[in-house]
Enzyme design. Structure first.
Site, short mmCIF file in Angstrom:
data_model
loop_
_atom_site.label_atom_id
_atom_site.label_comp_id
_atom_site.label_asym_id
_atom_site.label_seq_id
_atom_site.Cartn_x
_atom_site.Cartn_y
_atom_site.Cartn_z
CE LYS A 298 115.29 125.51 19.79
NZ LYS A 298 114.33 124.62 19.09
CD GLU A 302 112.20 126.48 16.68
OE1 GLU A 302 111.84 126.46 15.48
OE2 GLU A 302 112.70 125.50 17.26
NE ARG A 335 120.72 122.76 18.19
CZ ARG A 335 119.58 123.12 17.60
NH1 ARG A 335 118.68 123.83 18.25
NH2 ARG A 335 119.32 122.77 16.36
CG ASP A 381 114.90 124.22 10.40
OD1 ASP A 381 115.83 123.57 10.89
OD2 ASP A 381 113.72 124.11 10.77
CD GLU A 403 122.32 121.61 14.87
OE1 GLU A 403 122.74 122.35 15.78
OE2 GLU A 403 121.11 121.43 14.67
CD GLU A 409 112.68 119.39 10.76
OE1 GLU A 409 111.84 120.26 11.06
OE2 GLU A 409 113.84 119.38 11.25
#
Length: 695
Positions: A298, A302, A335, A381, A403, A409
């Site tokens: 990744k 973020e 990713r 997301d 993915e 979540e």
């Protein structure tokens, strides 16, 4: 070798065993036929994987049939089961004839033979991995009451990579983990509980998983050191366990490792010393783990470091790592979850949904052949409802991995029952129109369409150290379902649910039908009492659980739903919106651009809609929001009533555990209903037409 030994309450053993309970087959006639056939097992090979296969057969047949078969290299009885591979047992190739040409590297064949009116059974693979999958398939068939005539089959996995991603940290925490602590780490060390990890490897192999990444993609201090001499020997011990079940080990890496380890002053992917550092690091890793799978990365998202720091592209960064791994056969899984959290979201022309496509489409064809781009199923997301990412079907010259997120979540965090297979089926069946009509996602991911070298599935796993592995015992169905879909995307939601229920509970018809009904409706139930028509995001910040209409951490100005007193939704059309719909192929773009043709379940994702707009049902939009939130609560209550009817058909501890979760789900669904409906009532001043109380 572990035999599902559970510390603590022995009553919890059944939940720990998941779908490998191997309970006694009640059909006496069928049981007798199998006992006669399987008292003797013939196998001439002895690799770590074939040994795992034999051990599993012994364990399974003891539980299901109550027999302990003799193991030999030559037949000792007229009826027997022969195991082997094409390369390890020449007689198997002769028994298969032309059928062997249909076996892929991981495929298997189960075949009934007859000699002198005596039945014999053959389970074979081209490789020992295929043999292992064949053994697990045979045990599934026996456990679910399949007759002898239903056994013969040839199966090859449709997808090449079938992977689970752990977001585990070495302090034992799990990012987005809802089932306890990590099974791999404790006190910033790799744990010594190898028996449980072996059980986990068995579970994964039993449903065809062939790759695992064991640490968080958000790589922290100690995880950075997994590729150093501090931890590599312990990582190699885990690799040994997974190797014996045909599973390749991957590690998530920190792109700035040369910097963070203090060995270099840069992580620029075009710097010669950086490239040399990674080549040396790869050689170091493969010296301990010759079959190491590669790196999961990744980067530039973020707060994670990446090539952007040095003015380089994602292809520059990925290819540098690919160059280091290529001599060893390793892969780089990069990713595509890349977006800028720090943008001023008051600028309504900015659309996070566009980010992945904007970043990666210009690089199509620029990645090395051992680089795979891992693309989330939707552009946002893992919301309860969102469209398929336009990158899937956009990229043509780049290896792609789909993915998914098994950990719930945004779908109840394993406190709520939410069977995700129907959602994933919609994703896989979606027609991208990339090469005309019929270019579904599943055909792209399997490499059928673009013929790239690699492709497959990955999921963010829902596993933790809770005794039942997944927090909510019924969330095991999502782990099972993901793996079965990765093996064969043509399986239906119903088939997968029924198989899981029969393996986990029993073959009782009433129980199977009742739980199947609960599972199949649970995704829509959750959607009904949470977020309407594809809007998503109405969650509390940071932990993402529970209702909060304006709570999402990057949504201070309502950017994700854009609700005001007149309407709600995000215009993503090309003509006067963010332009996101234009990222799809023209046939799909036209569908989404038009309010009248846009699928209603995604209406608010693509369009700003007035509250008095009438849906196809005849309801106004605002009334639909009210109605679905009330219906969702009623459906949650119905889940509990259905489970109550099974009180005498499941183990006492299982019944009590699931009941507790369902009661909590009812409470939480009412909270969602009251908070969301109150918000819109206050926003609009429009009362519920049915006169129900809006709090």
């Amino acid at each position: 070798m572990s035999n599902f030994v559970v510390a603590g309450n022995p009553k919890s053993t059944s939940m720990y065993k998941c779908w490998l309970k191997y309970y006694k087959l009640e059909n006496k006639k069928l049981s007798g036929e199998y006992k006669n056939l399987l008292k003797s097992i013939v196998i001439k090979e002895n690799t770590a994987i074939t040994q795992s296969a034999v051990n599993e057969l012994k364990r399974g047949l003891a539980g299901i049939l109550g027999i302990r078969p003799e193991i030999s290299e030559e037949p000792a009885k007229p009826a027997f089961l022969m195991l082997g591979t094409l390369s390890g047992n020449k007689s198997i190739a002769g028994l298969l004839g032309r059928e062997k040409q249909n076996l892929g590297e991981e495929g298997f064949i189960i075949k009934l033979l007859t000699e002198n009116e005596q039945k014999q059974l053959l389970v074979a693979g081209k490789t020992d991995r295929g043999l292992l999958y064949g053994v697990f398939s045979l045990l599934r068939l026996i456990q679910t009451g399949t007759g002898l005539d239903g056994l013969p089959r040839i199966e090859n996995p449709v997808n090449q990579l079938r992977m689970v991603n752990h977001w585990d940290n070495m302090d034992r925490s799990i990012e987005r983990g809802y089932a306890g602590k990590s099974i791999f780490y404790k006190n910033n060390k790799i744990t010594g509980n190898l028996a449980r990890i072996s059980d986990y490897a068995r579970m994964l192999a039993s449903v065809g998983i062939n790759a695992i990444a064991i640490n968080n993609v958000n790589v922290h201090k100690f995880e950075t050191l997994l590729i150093t001499d501090r931890y590599i020997k312990d990582a190699a011990k885990l690799n040994e366990i997974f190797r014996s079940y045909g599973i390749k080990l991957f590690l998530s890496i920190n792109f700035a490792s040369p910097l963070s380890t203090g060995e270099l002053f840069t992580a620029d992917p075009l710097d010669k010393e950086v490239r040399k550092w990674w080549k040396n690091r790869a050689e170091f890793i493969y010296a301990y783990m010759p079959d190491f799978g590669g790196f999961l990365v990744k980067a530039d998202s973020e707060g994670r470091p990446g090539p952007f720091t040095y003015g380089r592209t994602h292809a520059d960064g990925a290819n540098m790592l690919a160059e280091a791994l290529k001599p060893h056969g390793g892969l780089v899984i990069w990713r595509c979850f890349v977006y800028n959290c720090l943008q001023d979201w008051r600028d309504r022309t900015i659309d996070r949904a566009k980010a992945a496509y904007d970043h990666f489409m210009p690089l199509d064809g620029a990645f090395a052949e051992n680089v795979l781009l891992q693309i989330k199923n939707g552009p946002m997301d893992f919301q309860v409802r969102e469209p398929v990412s336009p990158l899937i079907g956009g990229l043509e010259k780049t290896n792609q991995v789909l993915e998914l997120q098994t950990t719930q979540e945004y779908t109840g965090q394993q406190k709520h029952l939410c069977y995700l297979v129907p959602m994933w089926k919609e994703v896989l069946d979606f027609d991208t129109c990339a090469k005309g009509r019929g270019t579904s996602v599943k055909k792209i991911i399997s490499r059928e369409v673009f013929k790239n070298k690699y492709g497959g599935f990955a999921t963010v796993t829902n596993i933790g150290d809770d005794t039942n592995w997944t927090g909510h015992q019924m969330a095991q169905a999502n782990t099972f379902g993901y793996a079965r879909l990765a093996w064969d995307p043509e399986l239906t939601s119903e088939e997968i649910a029924e198989s899981w229920i029969r393996l986990t509970y029993s073959n009782d018809r009433i129980l199977v039908d009742t739980i199947k009904d609960m599972l199949l409706g649970s995704w829509r139930t959750y959607e009904n009492y949470t977020s309407p028509l594809g809007i998503g995001w109405m969650v509390n910040p940071n932990h993402h659980y529970g209702p909060n209409v304006d709570g999402y951490e990057y949504d201070k100005w309502g950017t994700y739903h854009r609700a005001d007193h007149k309407g709600i939704g995000v215009d993503r059309n090309v003509r006067n919106g963010t332009g996101y719909a234009g990222q799809y192929h023209k046939e799909v773009a036209r569908l989404y651009e038009n309010v009248e043709t846009c699928p209603e379940e995604l209406l608010l994702f693509f369009h700003y809609i007035p509250y008095d707009y009438r849906l196809k049902s005849g309801e106004t939009l605002i009334q639909y929001i009210y109605n679905t939130h009330f219906e969702g609560v009623e459906q949650a209550e119905e889940l509990k009533r259905k489970w109550e009817s099974l009180k005498d058909k499941v183990e006492e501890d299982v019944f009590g555990h699931v009941m507790e979760r369902l009661e909590g789900q009812i409470t939480h669904s009412k909270e969602w209903r009251d908070i969301i409906n109150t918000y819109f009532f206050r926003k609009t001043g429009i009362p519920d037409e049915l006169g129900r109380k809006i709090y």
